[in-house]
Design an enzyme around this catalytic site. Structure first.
Site, PDB file in Angstrom:
ATOM      1  N   CYS A  59      22.597 -35.948  39.064  1.00 29.56           N
ATOM      2  CA  CYS A  59      22.454 -36.108  40.524  1.00 29.56           C
ATOM      3  C   CYS A  59      21.790 -37.447  40.846  1.00 29.56           C
ATOM      4  O   CYS A  59      22.210 -38.163  41.760  1.00 29.56           O
ATOM      5  CB  CYS A  59      21.618 -34.971  41.116  1.00 29.56           C
ATOM      6  N   CYS A 116      17.647 -33.229  38.726  1.00 31.98           N
ATOM      7  CA  CYS A 116      18.918 -33.273  38.001  1.00 31.98           C
ATOM      8  C   CYS A 116      19.291 -34.718  37.653  1.00 31.98           C
ATOM      9  O   CYS A 116      19.495 -35.541  38.552  1.00 31.98           O
ATOM     10  CB  CYS A 116      19.990 -32.615  38.878  1.00 31.98           C
TER      11      CYS A 116
END
Length: 141
Positions: A63, A60
């Site tokens: 992230c 991600c």
């Protein structure tokens, strides 16, 4: 702002042995099993700490973007316990928290949810930490 949908999975055959290196460190603890989760929550309860949990994924982008900031926060706020749960490593556990996007942050105190943030907003995460710490300080008076 800045979130990945959990339905996206990492590519098959990708070697993830070093994937967590940029996500953990400092005072961020990787949760690898339900038992580790329970142990960390017990530790936080004993020490009177608020828990900040980051449900994240190595693939991600948002992230990855917020991971260094999360580590910095863990050093800046030692009164909080910073945890990291990889949604791909613990899919059933993550589903039990109804994670629909990564990153998702939960604030817990005495096992109860105090707050939640979905997305990789540094200012919003900082604001929520400050608010949580202020409310804990008030309740301790």
């Amino acid at each position: 702002m800045g979130q990945c949908l959990c339905s996206k999975k990492r590519q098959q055959g990708e070697d993830d042995s070093d994937q967590h290196v940029e996500f953990v460190g400092s005072n961020v603890h990787l949760i690898t099993a339900q038992e580790v989760w329970e142990q960390k929550l017990s530790e936080a309860n004993r020490e009177g700490k608020t828990v900040l949990v980051n449900f994240s994924a190595t693939w991600c982008g948002p992230c990855r973007m917020i991971a260094p900031f999360y580590r910095e926060l863990s050093e800046k706020y030692p009164s909080l316990l910073f945890l990291l749960v990889d949604v791909d490593e613990l899919p059933d556990f993550s589903s039990s928290w109804d994670i629909k996007a990564t990153p998702t942050f939960f604030f817990l105190r005495d096992g109860q949810q105090l707050d939640k943030l979905v997305g990789a907003s540094k200012p919003e995460l900082q604001k929520k930490i400050t608010a949580i710490l202020d409310s804990v300080a008030e309740s301790d008076k």
